[in-house]
Design an enzyme around this catalytic site. Sequence first.
Site, mmCIF file in Angstrom:
data_model
loop_
_atom_site.group_PDB
_atom_site.id
_atom_site.type_symbol
_atom_site.label_atom_id
_atom_site.label_comp_id
_atom_site.label_asym_id
_atom_site.label_seq_id
_atom_site.Cartn_x
_atom_site.Cartn_y
_atom_site.Cartn_z
ATOM 1 N N TYR A 1 14.712 -46.993 74.659
ATOM 2 C CA TYR A 1 14.918 -45.734 73.916
ATOM 3 C C TYR A 1 15.119 -44.581 74.908
ATOM 4 O O TYR A 1 16.082 -43.813 74.802
ATOM 5 C CB TYR A 1 13.711 -45.441 73.024
ATOM 6 N N SER B 1 16.798 -36.258 73.714
ATOM 7 C CA SER B 1 15.347 -36.181 73.538
ATOM 8 C C SER B 1 14.754 -35.625 74.824
ATOM 9 O O SER B 1 15.346 -35.780 75.909
ATOM 10 C CB SER B 1 14.804 -37.596 73.295
HETATM 11 N N1 LIG Z 1 11.290 -36.922 65.805
HETATM 12 C C1 LIG Z 1 11.170 -36.854 67.123
HETATM 13 O O1 LIG Z 1 10.062 -36.715 67.660
HETATM 14 C C2 LIG Z 1 12.402 -36.921 67.975
HETATM 15 C C3 LIG Z 1 12.298 -36.526 69.314
HETATM 16 C C4 LIG Z 1 13.420 -36.589 70.125
HETATM 17 C C5 LIG Z 1 14.616 -37.054 69.602
HETATM 18 N N2 LIG Z 1 14.695 -37.427 68.304
HETATM 19 C C6 LIG Z 1 15.982 -37.944 67.790
HETATM 20 O O2 LIG Z 1 16.325 -37.299 66.591
HETATM 21 C C7 LIG Z 1 17.184 -38.156 65.835
HETATM 22 C C8 LIG Z 1 16.706 -38.188 64.387
HETATM 23 O O3 LIG Z 1 15.447 -38.824 64.320
HETATM 24 P P1 LIG Z 1 14.293 -38.389 63.301
HETATM 25 O O4 LIG Z 1 13.121 -38.037 64.114
HETATM 26 O O5 LIG Z 1 14.814 -37.429 62.327
HETATM 27 O O6 LIG Z 1 13.924 -39.798 62.617
HETATM 28 P P2 LIG Z 1 14.344 -40.446 61.215
HETATM 29 O O7 LIG Z 1 13.891 -39.591 60.079
HETATM 30 O O8 LIG Z 1 13.876 -41.851 61.280
HETATM 31 O O9 LIG Z 1 15.925 -40.383 61.229
HETATM 32 C C9 LIG Z 1 16.730 -41.359 61.803
HETATM 33 C C10 LIG Z 1 17.954 -41.519 60.925
HETATM 34 O O10 LIG Z 1 18.849 -42.425 61.566
HETATM 35 C C11 LIG Z 1 19.394 -43.277 60.579
HETATM 36 N N3 LIG Z 1 19.697 -44.574 61.186
HETATM 37 C C12 LIG Z 1 18.877 -45.372 61.906
HETATM 38 N N4 LIG Z 1 19.491 -46.526 62.210
HETATM 39 C C13 LIG Z 1 20.738 -46.442 61.669
HETATM 40 C C14 LIG Z 1 21.843 -47.331 61.619
HETATM 41 N N5 LIG Z 1 21.837 -48.561 62.178
HETATM 42 N N6 LIG Z 1 22.966 -46.916 60.979
HETATM 43 C C15 LIG Z 1 23.020 -45.695 60.400
HETATM 44 N N7 LIG Z 1 22.010 -44.823 60.400
HETATM 45 C C16 LIG Z 1 20.869 -45.204 61.023
HETATM 46 C C17 LIG Z 1 18.337 -43.416 59.493
HETATM 47 O O11 LIG Z 1 18.940 -43.615 58.220
HETATM 48 P P3 LIG Z 1 18.955 -45.055 57.506
HETATM 49 O O12 LIG Z 1 17.629 -45.693 57.750
HETATM 50 O O13 LIG Z 1 19.219 -44.735 56.056
HETATM 51 O O14 LIG Z 1 20.097 -45.806 58.114
HETATM 52 C C18 LIG Z 1 17.624 -42.080 59.544
HETATM 53 O O15 LIG Z 1 18.098 -41.198 58.554
HETATM 54 C C19 LIG Z 1 17.155 -39.519 66.535
HETATM 55 O O16 LIG Z 1 18.321 -39.656 67.320
HETATM 56 C C20 LIG Z 1 15.929 -39.416 67.430
HETATM 57 O O17 LIG Z 1 16.023 -40.243 68.561
HETATM 58 C C21 LIG Z 1 13.622 -37.365 67.458
#
Ligand SMILES: NC(=O)c1ccc[n+]([C@@H]2O[C@H](COP(=O)([O-])OP(=O)(O)OC[C@H]3O[C@@H](n4cnc5c(N)ncnc54)[C@H](OP(=O)(O)O)[C@@H]3O)[C@@H](O)[C@H]2O)c1
Length: 252
Positions: A152, A139
């Site tokens: 985080y 991130s």
């Molecule tokens: N969006 C942003 O602004 C942003 C910025 C920087 C980095 N990121 C990173 O990008 C990645 C994806 O995030 P996103 O923004 O796409 O959010 P998201 O839609 O909430 O995706 C997170 C995914 O992780 C899975 N997950 C969470 N806890 C889990 C667990 N215990 N076991 C298995 N799967 C799990 C969830 O699936 P289930 O709930 O079905 O398990 C969900 O599909 C993350 O690593 C996040 O830190 C995002």
Amino acid sequence: MQITGNTILITGGGSGIGRALAQAFHALGNKVIISGRRADVLKEVSAANPGMAWATMDATDAEGIKAFADRLIADHPDLNAVINNAGIMKNEDIKAAPTYLDIAEETIATNLLAPIRLTAALLPHFLTKPKATVLTVSSGLAFVPMVATPTYSATKSAIHAYSVAIREQLKGTSVDVIEIIPPYVQTTLQGDHQATDERAMPLDVYISEVMDILTNQPQATEVVVERCKPLRFAARNGNFDQVFGMVNGLHS
Ligand SMILES: NC(=O)c1ccc[n+]([C@@H]2O[C@H](COP(=O)([O-])OP(=O)(O)OC[C@H]3O[C@@H](n4cnc5c(N)ncnc54)[C@H](OP(=O)(O)O)[C@@H]3O)[C@@H](O)[C@H]2O)c1
């Protein structure tokens, strides 16, 4: 990395960045397997993308990860790439112990230990492949932390350090290591409001820039879109304090 001809596991592939990456790689003809905790969500994404496979996996379950990886390799012997994308982001008030510790430990298990465990479980198999890729998802907050989410931010800094170090250890092998460094993107990571927050980058625009970098800069070790550069390079640019203030709303 090679952009086609892979068999790729994408953790957290049922929503947000993981789902969009899964669809982009699937559209390029890669075999894609998505994982997460919610079977209904994974099933729906796979139905919308015929040929995409899915399997449930809880990233906080240490032993479950190893069993999952073994099963996955047996079911998909061509597996040669993983995107360690699953993650959670929850506000933490460190004065609210012990509640705060529950969030901190869940965040470390999901965002840091799980990618380490999964990579360890898949690596022996990857090393037998002529070409393999471990992708991590950190991130911009790895480089300029968010005050509201200390653990985080710390897990993402750790993922950066881990990626740099394992890339060096794997030099000369068939396994590449690529770190994807997203800026603030419109997903539901922190709740529904984020998906429509105008300050966040639209998901489709973000994924298109990521795929463009992966396609046109095959040697890139970090995927940093333009919008994330002020955070990624704040220390190098000598304006960390200013960017830290901006990210956290500390300056007027
Ligand atoms: N969006 C942003 O602004 C942003 C910025 C920087 C980095 N990121 C990173 O990008 C990645 C994806 O995030 P996103 O923004 O796409 O959010 P998201 O839609 O909430 O995706 C997170 C995914 O992780 C899975 N997950 C969470 N806890 C889990 C667990 N215990 N076991 C298995 N799967 C799990 C969830 O699936 P289930 O709930 O079905 O398990 C969900 O599909 C993350 O690593 C996040 O830190 C995002």
